[in-house]
Design a protein around this motif. Structure first.
Motif, PDB file in Angstrom:
ATOM      1  N   ALA A  74      32.177  31.714  38.379  1.00 23.92           N
ATOM      2  CA  ALA A  74      32.675  32.942  37.768  1.00 23.92           C
ATOM      3  C   ALA A  74      31.237  33.919  37.918  1.00 23.92           C
ATOM      4  O   ALA A  74      31.612  35.212  38.163  1.00 23.92           O
ATOM      5  CB  ALA A  74      32.775  32.822  36.235  1.00 23.92           C
ATOM      6  N   GLU A  75      30.404  33.404  38.124  1.00 23.39           N
ATOM      7  CA  GLU A  75      29.092  34.093  38.544  1.00 23.39           C
ATOM      8  C   GLU A  75      29.179  34.660  39.982  1.00 23.39           C
ATOM      9  O   GLU A  75      28.272  35.112  40.629  1.00 23.39           O
ATOM     10  CB  GLU A  75      27.759  33.669  38.003  1.00 23.39           C
ATOM     11  N   GLY A  76      29.827  33.851  40.927  1.00 29.03           N
ATOM     12  CA  GLY A  76      29.931  33.786  42.042  1.00 29.03           C
ATOM     13  C   GLY A  76      28.903  33.318  43.074  1.00 29.03           C
ATOM     14  O   GLY A  76      28.678  33.624  44.107  1.00 29.03           O
ATOM     15  N   VAL A  77      28.391  32.260  42.256  1.00 29.22           N
ATOM     16  CA  VAL A  77      27.214  31.603  42.749  1.00 29.22           C
ATOM     17  C   VAL A  77      27.741  30.259  43.744  1.00 29.22           C
ATOM     18  O   VAL A  77      27.105  30.040  44.569  1.00 29.22           O
ATOM     19  CB  VAL A  77      26.154  31.145  41.740  1.00 29.22           C
ATOM     20  N   ILE A  78      28.638  29.763  43.030  1.00 30.02           N
ATOM     21  CA  ILE A  78      29.394  28.600  43.853  1.00 30.02           C
ATOM     22  C   ILE A  78      30.908  28.796  44.208  1.00 30.02           C
ATOM     23  O   ILE A  78      31.485  29.650  43.278  1.00 30.02           O
ATOM     24  CB  ILE A  78      29.330  27.190  43.052  1.00 30.02           C
ATOM     25  N   GLU A  79      31.464  28.047  44.945  1.00 24.94           N
ATOM     26  CA  GLU A  79      32.987  28.231  45.103  1.00 24.94           C
ATOM     27  C   GLU A  79      33.550  26.650  44.962  1.00 24.94           C
ATOM     28  O   GLU A  79      32.809  25.655  45.303  1.00 24.94           O
ATOM     29  CB  GLU A  79      33.256  28.747  46.509  1.00 24.94           C
ATOM     30  N   ARG A  80      34.828  26.691  44.600  1.00 23.23           N
ATOM     31  CA  ARG A  80      35.440  25.402  44.197  1.00 23.23           C
ATOM     32  C   ARG A  80      36.749  25.426  45.661  1.00 23.23           C
ATOM     33  O   ARG A  80      37.561  26.290  45.551  1.00 23.23           O
ATOM     34  CB  ARG A  80      36.277  25.241  43.087  1.00 23.23           C
ATOM     35  N   HIS A  81      36.665  24.302  46.370  1.00 20.47           N
ATOM     36  CA  HIS A  81      37.651  24.184  47.361  1.00 20.47           C
ATOM     37  C   HIS A  81      38.381  22.977  46.942  1.00 20.47           C
ATOM     38  O   HIS A  81      37.866  21.958  46.715  1.00 20.47           O
ATOM     39  CB  HIS A  81      36.959  23.872  48.603  1.00 20.47           C
TER      40      HIS A  81
END
Lengths: 138, 138
Positions: B62-69
């Motif tokens: 949500a904070e844009g630090v990680i992404e889920r693929h």
DNA sequence: CAAGTAACTTCCTAAAAGTAAGTAGATGCC
DNA sequence: GGCATCTACTTACTTTTAGGAAGTTACTTG
């Protein structure tokens, strides 16, 4: 990618746990600006309870990161200051500050395809998470 | 003392709060070594509960630090990776690693006058704390 | 001597984290 | 086809930690 930070060793975990406790970062950051008294810390931190501040300070003292000095000049005051070990955090906070300046709280990324309006609900939150394997195999 | 880290601004607080949550530091540190799947993260972190890992990952996403693929190659796996914003933490962790190498867990300081054997009880803990103003004035 | 201040502590409640078990889809084995 | 297994989470429940407010100690000031 960037190859000089491999050792996820115990020492690193110690450091991460130290910074991973609520308020410790801010406390250290303030003390990097110079010694500070209890009440002053309470004010400058803003939002911390005295109970927890007291606890954090004792922990940090026990870890040798800060020292407590009692100045008995009649108005008598105690103050907290960083030890050498604590001062050594300077670089960490410098880099964290740099990160914050560039990335914190501003829009997620220079290429956001999700609208940056509402932070939560990044994917329905409720529905799509427990059963993300929607593929019916074909 | 060191004068380029003054702004105890909101951005910094955001960053400090991010790292000030338990486990986030370790999660990011691991992801700096490359993408990682849920179960893999659980193992490599060691000690975190799946409930909290899931929570942290959602927060970081949500904070844009990680992404889920989600990779739907029949064995289907999801993996987490850092965004550019997350990658930018590299320097912070580098410095933290440096600090850890030099200071973490080894003896408190080069000049300890208290015996470094037992960490707690840095000052009786119970007795001398509530009444530290021992001075009888005269 | 009553009131105030600084630095904490104690008590009691609220919010996180830990533990364990459950859910859901996709295989693999017999 | 049915059952066990795997991955990735979620839900329910307990324990730990944080927050809020008031109390305590040693003084200082009016």
């Amino acid at each position: 990618m960037h190859d000089d930070l491999r050792p996820l060793c115990e020492r690193f975990l110690t450091a991460a746990e130290l910074l991973g406790r609520r308020w410790t970062g801010i406390i250290l950051r303030i003390l990097l600006d110079g010694p500070c008294r209890f009440g002053e810390l309470t004010e400058r931190i803003g939002g911390i309870s005295e109970r927890v501040l007291s606890e954090r300070l004792k922990e940090l003292e026990a870890e040798g990161v800060i020292e407590r000095h009692v100045d008995p000049g009649p108005p008598i005051r105690s103050e907290y200051r960083l030890t050498e070990k604590g001062q050594a955090f300077w670089k960490v906070f410098h880099e964290l500050g740099q990160w914050a300046e560039q990335w914190a709280d501003v829009k997620p990324a220079p290429k956001p395809d999700v609208k940056p309006a509402a932070k939560p609900a990044s994917r329905d939150a409720k529905s799509a998470r427990a059963a993300p394997r929607k593929r019916k195999t074909a």
